[in-house]
Design a protein around this motif. Structure first.
Motif, PDB file in Angstrom:
ATOM      1  N   GLU A  31       0.832  -1.208   0.000  1.00  0.00           N
ATOM      2  CA  GLU A  31       0.000   0.000   0.000  1.00  0.00           C
ATOM      3  C   GLU A  31       0.871   1.265   0.000  1.00  0.00           C
ATOM      4  O   GLU A  31       0.567   2.243  -0.686  1.00  0.00           O
ATOM      5  CB  GLU A  31      -0.920  -0.003   1.222  1.00  0.00           C
ATOM      6  N   VAL A  32       1.953   1.229   0.783  1.00  0.00           N
ATOM      7  CA  VAL A  32       2.877   2.380   0.820  1.00  0.00           C
ATOM      8  C   VAL A  32       3.534   2.576  -0.539  1.00  0.00           C
ATOM      9  O   VAL A  32       3.646   3.696  -1.040  1.00  0.00           O
ATOM     10  CB  VAL A  32       3.939   2.176   1.918  1.00  0.00           C
ATOM     11  N   VAL A  33       3.954   1.491  -1.148  1.00  0.00           N
ATOM     12  CA  VAL A  33       4.576   1.560  -2.477  1.00  0.00           C
ATOM     13  C   VAL A  33       3.589   2.151  -3.479  1.00  0.00           C
ATOM     14  O   VAL A  33       3.960   2.997  -4.309  1.00  0.00           O
ATOM     15  CB  VAL A  33       5.055   0.168  -2.932  1.00  0.00           C
ATOM     16  N   ALA A  34       2.327   1.732  -3.391  1.00  0.00           N
ATOM     17  CA  ALA A  34       1.300   2.260  -4.296  1.00  0.00           C
ATOM     18  C   ALA A  34       1.105   3.758  -4.078  1.00  0.00           C
ATOM     19  O   ALA A  34       0.869   4.517  -5.038  1.00  0.00           O
ATOM     20  CB  ALA A  34      -0.014   1.512  -4.080  1.00  0.00           C
ATOM     21  N   LEU A  35       1.200   4.213  -2.822  1.00  0.00           N
ATOM     22  CA  LEU A  35       1.094   5.649  -2.532  1.00  0.00           C
ATOM     23  C   LEU A  35       2.225   6.419  -3.200  1.00  0.00           C
ATOM     24  O   LEU A  35       2.011   7.469  -3.806  1.00  0.00           O
ATOM     25  CB  LEU A  35       1.134   5.881  -1.019  1.00  0.00           C
ATOM     26  N   PHE A  36       3.442   5.899  -3.079  1.00  0.00           N
ATOM     27  CA  PHE A  36       4.585   6.547  -3.730  1.00  0.00           C
ATOM     28  C   PHE A  36       4.367   6.615  -5.239  1.00  0.00           C
ATOM     29  O   PHE A  36       4.635   7.640  -5.872  1.00  0.00           O
ATOM     30  CB  PHE A  36       5.875   5.781  -3.428  1.00  0.00           C
ATOM     31  N   LYS A  37       3.892   5.512  -5.793  1.00  0.00           N
ATOM     32  CA  LYS A  37       3.733   5.427  -7.243  1.00  0.00           C
ATOM     33  C   LYS A  37       2.659   6.381  -7.752  1.00  0.00           C
ATOM     34  O   LYS A  37       2.784   6.962  -8.840  1.00  0.00           O
ATOM     35  CB  LYS A  37       3.392   3.985  -7.639  1.00  0.00           C
ATOM     36  N   SER A  38       1.606   6.586  -6.967  1.00  0.00           N
ATOM     37  CA  SER A  38       0.481   7.405  -7.422  1.00  0.00           C
ATOM     38  C   SER A  38       0.647   8.879  -7.098  1.00  0.00           C
ATOM     39  O   SER A  38      -0.042   9.728  -7.656  1.00  0.00           O
ATOM     40  CB  SER A  38      -0.822   6.902  -6.787  1.00  0.00           C
ATOM     41  N   GLY A  39       1.575   9.206  -6.186  1.00  0.00           N
ATOM     42  CA  GLY A  39       1.737  10.584  -5.762  1.00  0.00           C
ATOM     43  C   GLY A  39       2.644  11.379  -6.677  1.00  0.00           C
ATOM     44  O   GLY A  39       3.059  10.904  -7.739  1.00  0.00           O
ATOM     45  N   PRO A  40       2.966  12.633  -6.275  1.00  0.00           N
ATOM     46  CA  PRO A  40       3.906  13.451  -7.049  1.00  0.00           C
ATOM     47  C   PRO A  40       5.283  12.789  -7.102  1.00  0.00           C
ATOM     48  O   PRO A  40       5.525  11.795  -6.428  1.00  0.00           O
ATOM     49  CB  PRO A  40       3.944  14.768  -6.265  1.00  0.00           C
ATOM     50  N   ASN A  41       6.190  13.361  -7.844  1.00  0.00           N
ATOM     51  CA  ASN A  41       7.492  12.742  -8.085  1.00  0.00           C
ATOM     52  C   ASN A  41       8.439  12.972  -6.909  1.00  0.00           C
ATOM     53  O   ASN A  41       9.482  13.614  -7.040  1.00  0.00           O
ATOM     54  CB  ASN A  41       8.109  13.289  -9.378  1.00  0.00           C
ATOM     55  N   VAL A  42       8.099  12.437  -5.741  1.00  0.00           N
ATOM     56  CA  VAL A  42       8.962  12.542  -4.574  1.00  0.00           C
ATOM     57  C   VAL A  42      10.004  11.427  -4.631  1.00  0.00           C
ATOM     58  O   VAL A  42       9.721  10.313  -5.064  1.00  0.00           O
ATOM     59  CB  VAL A  42       8.138  12.458  -3.271  1.00  0.00           C
ATOM     60  N   SER A  43      11.232  11.727  -4.222  1.00  0.00           N
ATOM     61  CA  SER A  43      12.299  10.732  -4.196  1.00  0.00           C
ATOM     62  C   SER A  43      12.409  10.127  -2.801  1.00  0.00           C
ATOM     63  O   SER A  43      11.999  10.736  -1.807  1.00  0.00           O
ATOM     64  CB  SER A  43      13.633  11.365  -4.601  1.00  0.00           C
ATOM     65  N   PHE A  44      12.997   8.941  -2.736  1.00  0.00           N
ATOM     66  CA  PHE A  44      13.129   8.243  -1.457  1.00  0.00           C
ATOM     67  C   PHE A  44      14.600   8.003  -1.160  1.00  0.00           C
ATOM     68  O   PHE A  44      15.345   7.508  -2.011  1.00  0.00           O
ATOM     69  CB  PHE A  44      12.382   6.913  -1.490  1.00  0.00           C
ATOM     70  N   CYS A  45      15.023   8.369   0.047  1.00  0.00           N
ATOM     71  CA  CYS A  45      16.414   8.236   0.491  1.00  0.00           C
ATOM     72  C   CYS A  45      16.457   7.220   1.633  1.00  0.00           C
ATOM     73  O   CYS A  45      16.118   7.547   2.772  1.00  0.00           O
ATOM     74  CB  CYS A  45      16.933   9.599   0.941  1.00  0.00           C
ATOM     75  N   PRO A  46      16.870   5.971   1.374  1.00  0.00           N
ATOM     76  CA  PRO A  46      16.670   4.880   2.329  1.00  0.00           C
ATOM     77  C   PRO A  46      17.547   4.901   3.582  1.00  0.00           C
ATOM     78  O   PRO A  46      17.120   4.452   4.631  1.00  0.00           O
ATOM     79  CB  PRO A  46      16.982   3.624   1.501  1.00  0.00           C
ATOM     80  N   THR A  47      18.798   5.370   3.495  1.00  0.00           N
ATOM     81  CA  THR A  47      19.776   5.304   4.595  1.00  0.00           C
ATOM     82  C   THR A  47      19.789   3.917   5.250  1.00  0.00           C
ATOM     83  O   THR A  47      19.681   3.785   6.463  1.00  0.00           O
ATOM     84  CB  THR A  47      19.527   6.400   5.656  1.00  0.00           C
ATOM     85  N   LEU A  48      19.938   2.887   4.443  1.00  0.00           N
ATOM     86  CA  LEU A  48      19.913   1.510   4.946  1.00  0.00           C
ATOM     87  C   LEU A  48      21.087   1.200   5.867  1.00  0.00           C
ATOM     88  O   LEU A  48      20.954   0.449   6.831  1.00  0.00           O
ATOM     89  CB  LEU A  48      19.927   0.519   3.777  1.00  0.00           C
ATOM     90  N   VAL A  49      22.239   1.780   5.560  1.00  0.00           N
ATOM     91  CA  VAL A  49      23.452   1.376   6.276  1.00  0.00           C
ATOM     92  C   VAL A  49      23.400   1.756   7.746  1.00  0.00           C
ATOM     93  O   VAL A  49      23.895   1.014   8.604  1.00  0.00           O
ATOM     94  CB  VAL A  49      24.711   1.962   5.588  1.00  0.00           C
ATOM     95  N   VAL A  50      22.792   2.892   8.075  1.00  0.00           N
ATOM     96  CA  VAL A  50      22.794   3.320   9.472  1.00  0.00           C
ATOM     97  C   VAL A  50      21.947   2.377  10.328  1.00  0.00           C
ATOM     98  O   VAL A  50      22.281   2.110  11.492  1.00  0.00           O
ATOM     99  CB  VAL A  50      22.318   4.789   9.596  1.00  0.00           C
ATOM    100  N   PHE A  51      20.871   1.827   9.760  1.00  0.00           N
ATOM    101  CA  PHE A  51      20.083   0.846  10.512  1.00  0.00           C
ATOM    102  C   PHE A  51      20.821  -0.490  10.574  1.00  0.00           C
ATOM    103  O   PHE A  51      20.852  -1.144  11.625  1.00  0.00           O
ATOM    104  CB  PHE A  51      18.702   0.651   9.879  1.00  0.00           C
ATOM    105  N   HIS A  52      21.428  -0.896   9.477  1.00  0.00           N
ATOM    106  CA  HIS A  52      22.183  -2.145   9.469  1.00  0.00           C
ATOM    107  C   HIS A  52      23.320  -2.116  10.481  1.00  0.00           C
ATOM    108  O   HIS A  52      23.714  -3.159  11.025  1.00  0.00           O
ATOM    109  CB  HIS A  52      22.728  -2.434   8.070  1.00  0.00           C
ATOM    110  N   ASN A  53      23.836  -0.929  10.769  1.00  0.00           N
ATOM    111  CA  ASN A  53      24.907  -0.814  11.760  1.00  0.00           C
ATOM    112  C   ASN A  53      24.441  -1.143  13.167  1.00  0.00           C
ATOM    113  O   ASN A  53      25.265  -1.461  14.039  1.00  0.00           O
ATOM    114  CB  ASN A  53      25.529   0.587  11.711  1.00  0.00           C
ATOM    115  N   ILE A  54      23.134  -1.079  13.420  1.00  0.00           N
ATOM    116  CA  ILE A  54      22.614  -1.557  14.702  1.00  0.00           C
ATOM    117  C   ILE A  54      22.899  -3.053  14.828  1.00  0.00           C
ATOM    118  O   ILE A  54      23.367  -3.535  15.876  1.00  0.00           O
ATOM    119  CB  ILE A  54      21.098  -1.297  14.829  1.00  0.00           C
ATOM    120  N   TYR A  55      22.631  -3.788  13.771  1.00  0.00           N
ATOM    121  CA  TYR A  55      22.911  -5.226  13.755  1.00  0.00           C
ATOM    122  C   TYR A  55      24.403  -5.480  13.973  1.00  0.00           C
ATOM    123  O   TYR A  55      24.791  -6.381  14.722  1.00  0.00           O
ATOM    124  CB  TYR A  55      22.456  -5.826  12.435  1.00  0.00           C
ATOM    125  N   ARG A  56      25.240  -4.665  13.351  1.00  0.00           N
ATOM    126  CA  ARG A  56      26.686  -4.836  13.505  1.00  0.00           C
ATOM    127  C   ARG A  56      27.108  -4.594  14.953  1.00  0.00           C
ATOM    128  O   ARG A  56      27.975  -5.301  15.485  1.00  0.00           O
ATOM    129  CB  ARG A  56      27.425  -3.898  12.566  1.00  0.00           C
TER     130      ARG A  56
END
Length: 476
Positions: free
Chosen positions: A262-287
């Protein structure tokens, strides 16, 4: 009376001593940073020359142009061809290397100038600082005026939060009018865009959006739990930050694939907003959960000393304590990280513009090095190498107007480039060991890049960082 006289004498001595310490700290910091000074370093002066014998990855399309020449004039790309007269220019032989646009890290927290050199040493030639402070306006000015060498530097305002979001690092807005006044103030001060943060209520958020539009300022949003998640997608926000906030807010901490769709569909249907994931900072919790010695790792030597002593230690202690009382935490963090990868896969397939950002500068996420970890996570999420490279080049250039002149290797663009020995379209790890970096046309050899890293490892600027942060707390 003699007692009072003696008392004020002691006060005067203490004040003079304090001023002496502050002046010495400032002068020592300026002296130690002379290696970034452009005027005093002849290596940084040359910005007009010809590069020959290189393989060009333009990033404007999925192609490779072999055995090319690139003419750089006054810091801009003037020509790309197989035949440019060598006699007219100083010539640098690329010796068959691969050359592509410099990387753009769209979410960083810069704490000192040493980090600017570390970014360059890792091929990052533009950064978007997401927690603006007075020191960042000075950094930006020094880079723009070509007093110091560093990546193109763009900074948000201080973080705007709502009336109940507490923290000395957050700027609490208590009314729409207060928010309007702050946006006006940040425009005058020279911040490049507005950073909205958690806790903003709808009425205050609406005021921020309306006034930002009036002032010509774009918005990067750390989602606020006080409004629906789709609010950030439907309104005038350029980028939405952090994959974990998808889990924390619209999914209410449940790894629910249907809700994610549903969230993905919202992104797809909305204006051209970009997404910045910052995956590494969360993965560093696991580290941190998996490595009890991580605070002593070489990676942490590139963190600012004050941040390493305070924030890195605090985050490590927090998760170590949680691990000691919750036997499920390791598996839960790992599962959420894997869910983030799934989210990126789905957003990417839906055509959402993914832009690379690391949240570098907090926790155990150092400047520069973390971009390579972030890009590798996008690869794990199912992107091809070319698609991964786009997130840190052309995708980023399509967000803010101030990034339009970088991100691709084309005539007329700023000469922000990386040169690597082998093809990164085959092996992304090549990006982490640049043969050279070109910033605004200035050619930085591998030797110079290594010296930037060495200087950052040896810096002793804990007190200076503390003073700059104190400036922010007092003067904002």
């Amino acid at each position: 009376m003699n007692f009072l006289k003696r008392f004020f004498q002691l006060i005067g001595v203490a004040v003079l001593l304090l001023l002496s310490i502050l002046i010495f700290t400032f002068l020592r910091d300026r002296h130690n940073l002379m290696y970034l000074n452009i005027e005093n370093n002849a290596l940084f002066h040359q910005n007009t020359y010809l590069i020959k014998n290189v393989n060009v990855i333009p990033m404007s399309s999925d192609t490779l142009l072999r055995n090319q020449m690139i003419l750089i004039k006054e810091g801009e790309i003037s020509d790309i061809s197989q035949n440019i007269p060598e006699s007219d220019w100083k010539v640098i032989d690329g010796d068959g290397a691969y050359i592509l646009p410099g990387l753009i890290d769209m979410h960083v927290h810069v704490w000192d100038e040493y980090e600017l050199g570390v970014y360059l040493a890792n091929g990052v030639t533009a950064v978007r600082n997401l927690w603006g402070q007075p020191m960042h306006l000075r950094m930006k000015q020094a880079i723009n005026e070509e007093k110091i060498i560093g990546p193109l530097f763009f900074t948000s305002s201080p973080k705007l939060t709502g009336p109940v979001y507490i923290g000395d690092d957050n700027l609490q807005m208590n009314s729409p009018q207060e928010a309007i006044d702050k946006v006006k103030e940040y425009k005058l001060k020279g911040y490049d865009f507005i950073k909205t943060y958690n806790g903003l209520t709808r009425d205050i958020y609406d005021a921020v959006i309306k006034e930002s539009r009036k002032q010509g300022l774009e918005i990067a949003a750390h989602p606020s739990s006080e409004v629906p998640y789709f609010y950030h997608i439907e309104n005038e926000v350029v980028t939405i930050e952090h994959a974990e906030d998808i889990v924390q807010q619209p999914l209410h901490y449940r790894l629910d694939t249907n809700k994610l769709n549903e969230v993905v569909a919202l992104f797809k249907s909305g204006p051209n907003v970009s997404f910045c994931p910052t995956l590494v900072v969360f993965h560093n919790i696991y580290r941190m959960l998996m490595d009890d010695s991580i605070l002593n790792s070489k990676q942490l030597t590139f963190m600012n000393p004050l941040i390493r002593k305070v924030d890195s230690k605090a985050q490590f202690d927090r998760w170590s304590q949680t691990k000691s009382t919750d036997a499920t935490i390791v598996n839960r963090i790992k599962a959420q990280h894997n869910f983030h990868l799934l989210a990126i896969n789905k957003l990417h397939k839906a055509g959402v513009n993914i832009v690379a950002g690391t949240d570098a500068g907090i926790g155990i996420t150092p400047a520069g090095f973390s971009i390579h970890e972030e890009l590798n996570l996008y690869k794990q999420a199912g992107m091809s190498n070319f698609e991964v490279l786009k997130t840190a080049t052309v995708n980023a250039s399509q967000t803010h107007d101030f990034l339009n002149n970088v991100g691709t290797l084309e005539v007329g663009k700023i000469a922000n480039l990386i040169m690597v020995e082998n093809n990164p379209l085959i092996n992304l790890e090549e990006l982490s060991k640049p043969k050279s970096v070109i910033i605004k046309g200035r050619y930085l050899s591998n030797e110079v890049l290594n010296s930037f890293k060495n200087k950052a490892m040896k810096r002793e600027n804990l007190l200076m960082t503390g003073l700059k942060y104190l400036e922010y707390l007092i003067f904002e």
